[in-house]
Each structure stands twice: as structure tokens, then as C-alpha cells.
Design an enzyme around this catalytic site. Sequence first.
Site, PDB file in Angstrom:
ATOM      1  N   PHE A 209       0.775  -1.391   0.015  1.00 44.67           N
ATOM      2  CA  PHE A 209       0.041  -0.015  -0.025  1.00 44.67           C
ATOM      3  C   PHE A 209       0.845   1.191   0.220  1.00 44.67           C
ATOM      4  O   PHE A 209       0.565   2.048   0.681  1.00 44.67           O
ATOM      5  CB  PHE A 209      -0.890   0.005   1.050  1.00 44.67           C
ATOM      6  CG  PHE A 209      -2.116   0.781   0.886  1.00 44.67           C
ATOM      7  CD1 PHE A 209      -3.160   0.199   0.047  1.00 44.67           C
ATOM      8  CD2 PHE A 209      -2.667   2.010   1.448  1.00 44.67           C
ATOM      9  CE1 PHE A 209      -4.250   0.781  -0.227  1.00 44.67           C
ATOM     10  CE2 PHE A 209      -3.776   2.655   1.376  1.00 44.67           C
ATOM     11  CZ  PHE A 209      -4.490   2.013   0.432  1.00 44.67           C
TER      12      PHE A 209
ATOM     13  N   LYS B  23      13.385  -4.728 -17.206  1.00 48.11           N
ATOM     14  CA  LYS B  23      12.456  -4.723 -18.153  1.00 48.11           C
ATOM     15  C   LYS B  23      12.658  -5.432 -19.287  1.00 48.11           C
ATOM     16  O   LYS B  23      11.617  -6.222 -19.974  1.00 48.11           O
ATOM     17  CB  LYS B  23      11.996  -3.199 -18.422  1.00 48.11           C
ATOM     18  CG  LYS B  23      11.484  -2.506 -17.302  1.00 48.11           C
ATOM     19  CD  LYS B  23      11.486  -1.175 -17.173  1.00 48.11           C
ATOM     20  CE  LYS B  23      10.637  -0.326 -15.944  1.00 48.11           C
ATOM     21  NZ  LYS B  23      11.170   1.144 -15.500  1.00 48.11           N
TER      22      LYS B  23
ATOM     23  N   GLY C 116       5.055   6.486 -12.120  1.00 46.20           N
ATOM     24  CA  GLY C 116       3.929   7.405 -11.554  1.00 46.20           C
ATOM     25  C   GLY C 116       2.729   6.451 -11.066  1.00 46.20           C
ATOM     26  O   GLY C 116       2.231   5.951 -11.976  1.00 46.20           O
TER      27      GLY C 116
ATOM     28  N   THR D 100       4.332  -4.791  -4.016  1.00 47.57           N
ATOM     29  CA  THR D 100       5.319  -4.518  -3.087  1.00 47.57           C
ATOM     30  C   THR D 100       6.604  -4.162  -3.903  1.00 47.57           C
ATOM     31  O   THR D 100       6.681  -4.287  -5.110  1.00 47.57           O
ATOM     32  CB  THR D 100       5.847  -5.978  -2.386  1.00 47.57           C
ATOM     33  OG1 THR D 100       5.939  -6.848  -3.172  1.00 47.57           O
ATOM     34  CG2 THR D 100       4.320  -6.319  -1.614  1.00 47.57           C
TER      35      THR D 100
ATOM     36  N   ASP E 253      17.549  -1.257 -13.851  1.00 43.55           N
ATOM     37  CA  ASP E 253      16.113  -1.156 -14.320  1.00 43.55           C
ATOM     38  C   ASP E 253      15.526  -1.643 -15.367  1.00 43.55           C
ATOM     39  O   ASP E 253      14.823  -2.412 -15.693  1.00 43.55           O
ATOM     40  CB  ASP E 253      15.467   0.037 -13.547  1.00 43.55           C
ATOM     41  CG  ASP E 253      14.085   0.367 -13.722  1.00 43.55           C
ATOM     42  OD1 ASP E 253      13.175  -0.480 -12.907  1.00 43.55           O
ATOM     43  OD2 ASP E 253      13.668   0.818 -14.846  1.00 43.55           O
TER      44      ASP E 253
ATOM     45  N   VAL F 294       6.405  -3.263 -16.922  1.00 41.99           N
ATOM     46  CA  VAL F 294       7.193  -2.387 -18.076  1.00 41.99           C
ATOM     47  C   VAL F 294       6.389  -1.381 -18.652  1.00 41.99           C
ATOM     48  O   VAL F 294       5.401  -1.601 -19.085  1.00 41.99           O
ATOM     49  CB  VAL F 294       7.558  -3.599 -19.147  1.00 41.99           C
ATOM     50  CG1 VAL F 294       8.367  -2.938 -20.163  1.00 41.99           C
ATOM     51  CG2 VAL F 294       8.406  -4.922 -18.508  1.00 41.99           C
TER      52      VAL F 294
ATOM     53  N   GLY G  27       5.099   1.370 -17.349  1.00 45.69           N
ATOM     54  CA  GLY G  27       4.409   1.956 -16.542  1.00 45.69           C
ATOM     55  C   GLY G  27       3.025   2.180 -17.265  1.00 45.69           C
ATOM     56  O   GLY G  27       2.185   1.119 -17.015  1.00 45.69           O
TER      57      GLY G  27
ATOM     58  N   GLU H  68      13.978   4.688  -8.477  1.00 41.13           N
ATOM     59  CA  GLU H  68      13.868   3.537  -7.554  1.00 41.13           C
ATOM     60  C   GLU H  68      14.376   3.975  -6.344  1.00 41.13           C
ATOM     61  O   GLU H  68      15.010   4.941  -5.989  1.00 41.13           O
ATOM     62  CB  GLU H  68      14.821   2.375  -8.307  1.00 41.13           C
ATOM     63  CG  GLU H  68      14.405   1.959  -9.412  1.00 41.13           C
ATOM     64  CD  GLU H  68      13.068   1.196  -9.479  1.00 41.13           C
ATOM     65  OE1 GLU H  68      12.889   0.392  -8.637  1.00 41.13           O
ATOM     66  OE2 GLU H  68      12.188   1.593 -10.280  1.00 41.13           O
TER      67      GLU H  68
ATOM     68  N   LYS I 165       8.904  -5.992 -10.497  1.00 40.63           N
ATOM     69  CA  LYS I 165       9.689  -6.515 -11.471  1.00 40.63           C
ATOM     70  C   LYS I 165      10.832  -7.726 -10.861  1.00 40.63           C
ATOM     71  O   LYS I 165      11.068  -8.768 -11.680  1.00 40.63           O
ATOM     72  CB  LYS I 165      10.746  -5.543 -12.020  1.00 40.63           C
ATOM     73  CG  LYS I 165       9.918  -4.497 -13.007  1.00 40.63           C
ATOM     74  CD  LYS I 165      11.016  -3.183 -13.144  1.00 40.63           C
ATOM     75  CE  LYS I 165      10.657  -2.303 -11.906  1.00 40.63           C
ATOM     76  NZ  LYS I 165      10.829  -0.938 -12.185  1.00 40.63           N
TER      77      LYS I 165
HETATM   78  N1  HSE Z   1      12.439   3.817 -11.758  1.00 40.61           N
HETATM   79  C1  HSE Z   1      11.673   3.393 -12.665  1.00 40.61           C
HETATM   80  C2  HSE Z   1      11.816   4.519 -13.746  1.00 40.61           C
HETATM   81  C3  HSE Z   1      10.209   3.555 -12.165  1.00 40.61           C
HETATM   82  O1  HSE Z   1      12.507   5.513 -13.762  1.00 40.61           O
HETATM   83  O2  HSE Z   1      11.623   4.202 -14.891  1.00 40.61           O
HETATM   84  C4  HSE Z   1       9.461   2.666 -12.950  1.00 40.61           C
HETATM   85  O3  HSE Z   1       9.643   1.365 -13.454  1.00 40.61           O
END
Ligand code: HSE
Length: 337
Positions: A8, A224, A316, A95, A220, A151, A153, A209, A124
Site C-alpha cells: 500500500f 524490463k 507514476g 510490493t 532497471d 514494464v 508504467g 527507484e 519486477k
Molecule cells: N525507476 C523506474 C523509472 C520506475 O525511472 O522508470 C518505473 O519502473
Amino acid sequence: MRIVLVGFGNLGKGLSRAFIQKAGFLRKTHGLIPRVVAAVDEFGAAVDEKGLNLAGLLKTAEKRGTVAAYKGGKRGKLALKVIEDVEADVVYDLTPTNIKTGEPGLTHIKRAMLAGKHVITSNKGPLVVAFKELDSLARRCGIEFRYSASVGGAVPVIGLARKLLAGNEIREIRGVLNGTTNYLLTRMSTEGAPFEIVLREAQELGIAEKDPTLDIEGIDTACKITILANSILGVNAKLKDVKITGITRVRSEAIRLAREAGQVIKLVGVARQGLLEVGPKLIPVGHPLAVSGTLNAVTFELDLAREISITGFGAGPKETSSSLLGDLIDIHRTLGG
Ligand code: HSE
């Protein structure tokens, strides 16, 4: 549909706000009535089999820092107990990502599947650590498993490839998949702003992150790329199979020189059979991957359609709730709702 939210934080709260705002739309347009019967965070849980009052829950969690403070809430590590014991159709695991162990999300997802609950995740970690295992466990358990939000957003990368482009052989996927590095490179390019200051801004925007080295070192993006390779190209890839170069060595001078030559430097992930890599690349201004700010962009190379590109907000809470809600509607339809 009875829903359990595990996690949450920003995404759990964003999704709850979307459930409130779009209740009428979901009912009228999709015949879907989401009923959140439990919400769990690291401190405890709130459960109401008739459906939690989400506005009240959000208010409590924002003010008191945990859903456990909501009326009737309980303190403790309750995720697994709630996942297994509370009657529900869908479990969302929202989470935080742990790319080494996949935990706690990995165990949450497995237990939910074994309990016969459909699973939606943005996390991920479990997908990078155990994609094939989770994919086959979902089949064995006869449950639906969706991870669109992991992946891109809000950008429907996985759904577009797996559904609407299903008639194509997908030869290559190239993408700007990390909003934080894209924001950094854009600000360095347009204003010559210093790396450290812009990184702090990206953290303030809530897109970086928890450990921003994962963003700037390209990890990151590599996660993805691993997820896309597994879910779209059907390869059995692990994070270690991705050749990774981050943006820590990209200097303002290089960005300026590129700009003078009509190019921008972007952190690009590439996935095709036999090659998975992430690194800074020169992209011509005006190319679909030359997106600025926190945007993400993906280009598919295809046998029939040749090239398809999409772009949008890659991070976001509000934007990502688009994918999280889309997955729920997709499951609802798959089940014949
Ligand atoms: N830290 C990642 C970004 C968040 O900047 O795209 C979304 O996965």
C-alpha cells in the site's frame, strides 16, 4: 470482483484512488464492481469481507503510515495469512522490487496462485528471478497472471505485443524504458544541468527507484528487457544474460556534441533472439525513441507491420494505475464477465 491489495505504497494508493474515481465507469462500461476486501502493508492489514471503504483507508494510511491503523486493522507480518485465508478473486502484489531474491513478492505470488487466486503485479523482482516458474505455476493452478505495469508504467508494451501484434514475428524490441535516466539525460541536454542535482529532482518526482543506482546503472532497464524477452520473445532469459552499460559515464560534453550533430543520447534496451543489451545510444532527433523528460518509448520491429512505436508515461502512481486496472478488466473479460 473481490480484491486483495498487497503493498500500500505509491502504487497501492494510486490504484485505490483509481477504484474510487472510476467506480461508475467500471460498472457501466465493463460490468465490473471491484471490492477491495483486504489491504496489506509491511506493518499490518485491514480486512473487510464486505469491502473496505477506500477513501477512509487512504486517509488513515496517509495520516498514520499504515493500513493497520484502519478500524479493525491488525498489526504484524500478515501478507501470507491474508493471501491464503481471505476469500478473494484477485491478489495484487504491489510490493517493492528486489532483483536479487524477488521477495517478498515472489512468495506472495506463488501462495496466491496455489490458493487459486488470479494475480496482477507491478513488481519486477519476481518476474526477473522466476518468470518461467511463475508462468507455468499459473497454468498449473488454472489462474490468470498479468504484469502489464512491470514494464512501461502506463505504456501498454506487453499487451500491444502479445495481443494486437500477435500476427507478427517480433524481430526486435528497442526501448527507452527508464523514466529517471531519460529525465536526467533530457535535463543535461537541454539545460546542461548537473547530474547530481537532476537525480535529486527525479527522486523528488517519485520516479526513481528506492536505490537510484538501479536506474542510472541501467539495471532497471535490464530488468524490463528481461521481462519483455521472456513474455514477448518467449526466451528463457535471466538478468545476467543482459549486457548492461549505464549512464554514469555519459558527460555533458558528449550530450552537447551529439546535439550539435542532430542526435540525442538515450539509454536504450534491446531484445532480440541471441542479444539482450542495455546502453547509451545515439538517436536522431525526431526518431520515435527520442522522447524527452520522464517519457518511455518502445519500437517493435516486425515482419508484417515493419515498425510500430509507442510512447507514454513510464512511471507514476496515477499513470501506472492505467495498466493495473487494464489487467483487472482483462481478467474480468477472460473469465466471461
Ligand atoms: N525507476 C523506474 C523509472 C520506475 O525511472 O522508470 C518505473 O519502473
